[in-house]
Design a protein around this motif. Structure first.
Motif, PDB file in Angstrom:
ATOM      1  N   LYS A  88    -105.121 -36.506  -2.087  1.00 29.18           N
ATOM      2  CA  LYS A  88    -105.248 -37.386  -0.926  1.00 29.18           C
ATOM      3  C   LYS A  88    -104.784 -38.780  -1.294  1.00 29.18           C
ATOM      4  N   ARG A  89    -104.379 -39.502  -0.290  1.00 27.95           N
ATOM      5  CA  ARG A  89    -103.968 -40.896  -0.485  1.00 27.95           C
ATOM      6  C   ARG A  89    -105.070 -41.820  -0.001  1.00 27.95           C
ATOM      7  N   GLN A  90    -105.311 -42.864  -0.778  1.00 30.31           N
ATOM      8  CA  GLN A  90    -106.216 -43.944  -0.396  1.00 30.31           C
ATOM      9  C   GLN A  90    -105.460 -45.239  -0.624  1.00 30.31           C
ATOM     10  N   GLY A  91    -104.949 -45.811   0.447  1.00 26.98           N
ATOM     11  CA  GLY A  91    -104.147 -47.022   0.310  1.00 26.98           C
ATOM     12  C   GLY A  91    -102.931 -46.750  -0.549  1.00 26.98           C
ATOM     13  N   ASP A  92    -102.797 -47.494  -1.652  1.00 24.83           N
ATOM     14  CA  ASP A  92    -101.648 -47.300  -2.541  1.00 24.83           C
ATOM     15  C   ASP A  92    -101.967 -46.382  -3.715  1.00 24.83           C
ATOM     16  N   ARG A  93    -103.049 -45.602  -3.579  1.00 25.02           N
ATOM     17  CA  ARG A  93    -103.442 -44.678  -4.649  1.00 25.02           C
ATOM     18  C   ARG A  93    -103.277 -43.237  -4.183  1.00 25.02           C
ATOM     19  N   ARG A  94    -102.668 -42.435  -5.040  1.00 24.27           N
ATOM     20  CA  ARG A  94    -102.530 -40.998  -4.807  1.00 24.27           C
ATOM     21  C   ARG A  94    -103.527 -40.322  -5.739  1.00 24.27           C
ATOM     22  N   MET A 153     -92.914 -51.612  -5.829  1.00 24.18           N
ATOM     23  CA  MET A 153     -93.514 -50.702  -6.798  1.00 24.18           C
ATOM     24  C   MET A 153     -94.075 -49.487  -6.057  1.00 24.18           C
ATOM     25  N   ALA A 154     -94.049 -48.366  -6.690  1.00 25.57           N
ATOM     26  CA  ALA A 154     -94.552 -47.122  -6.110  1.00 25.57           C
ATOM     27  C   ALA A 154     -96.077 -47.100  -6.152  1.00 25.57           C
ATOM     28  N   ASP A 155     -96.630 -46.219  -5.333  1.00 32.34           N
ATOM     29  CA  ASP A 155     -98.070 -45.980  -5.373  1.00 32.34           C
ATOM     30  C   ASP A 155     -98.478 -45.549  -6.780  1.00 32.34           C
ATOM     31  N   LYS A 156     -99.748 -45.729  -7.076  1.00 31.67           N
ATOM     32  CA  LYS A 156    -100.292 -45.228  -8.341  1.00 31.67           C
ATOM     33  C   LYS A 156    -100.682 -43.755  -8.141  1.00 31.67           C
ATOM     34  N   LEU A 157    -100.342 -42.932  -9.112  1.00 34.97           N
ATOM     35  CA  LEU A 157    -100.716 -41.524  -9.116  1.00 34.97           C
ATOM     36  C   LEU A 157    -101.799 -41.351 -10.169  1.00 34.97           C
ATOM     37  N   LEU A 158    -102.997 -40.993  -9.729  1.00 38.71           N
ATOM     38  CA  LEU A 158    -104.154 -40.902 -10.619  1.00 38.71           C
ATOM     39  C   LEU A 158    -104.533 -39.436 -10.841  1.00 38.71           C
TER      40      LEU A 158
END
Length: 159
Positions: free
Chosen positions: A36-42, A1-6
């Motif tokens: 910025k990226r934090q772990g699997d969060r964009r 699964m792709a990173d989450k884009l918030l």
């Protein structure tokens, strides 16, 4: 699964309104989403519209950027300490990836996310009707569109 884009809801709505305005209901418009990226969060912070990088970006009716526009983009990233999280652009019809989109990724790095918004971003914009594609390298993409996109693109309120 792709990173989450918030993307916070108010910024998402402003982005859609600005894409709508810049395309004028006649041409594609687009932007790079920076943050910025934090772990699997964009984590989205700001966007840079294609026509701010190149005034002629929409002159053919579709989004086209050349090397000098990317030079400006990388300068913005360096000076702000942000990175490109994804790109977004509109289509007049359905939010499917065109052959030109497939062959010419805006950022040709594996994991890059490309969003396509149907109907030149006219209201309402539904996430499950957007095109969402992850670049895998060598001109290969994974289609994450439809209801799957709601697990990746979050346009709500965050804590």
């Amino acid at each position: 699964m792709a990173d989450k884009l918030l993307i916070p809801r108010d910024q998402w709505l402003a982005l859609m309104a600005e894409l709508r305005r810049r395309g004028g209901g006649r041409t594609e418009s687009g932007a790079f989403l920076l943050g910025k990226r934090q772990g699997d969060r964009r984590l989205f912070e700001r966007c840079v519209f294609y026509d701010d990088l190149d005034a002629n970006a929409y002159s053919t009716g579709v989004c086209i950027l050349y090397a000098d526009a990317f030079e400006r983009l990388w300068g913005i990233c360096r000076s702000s300490g942000l990175q490109v999280l994804a790109d977004v652009h509109t289509h007049g019809g359905a939010a499917t990836q065109s052959e030109a989109d497939r062959r010419n990724p805006m950022i040709a790095r594996p994991g890059h996310l490309a969003l396509i918004v149907e109907r030149f971003a006219r209201d309402p914009v539904w996430r499950h009707r957007m095109g969402l594609y992850r670049y895998e390298g060598s001109h290969a993409w994974t289609n994450l569109s439809g209801w799957r996109s709601r697990r990746i693109l979050n346009t709500g309120t965050f804590t």
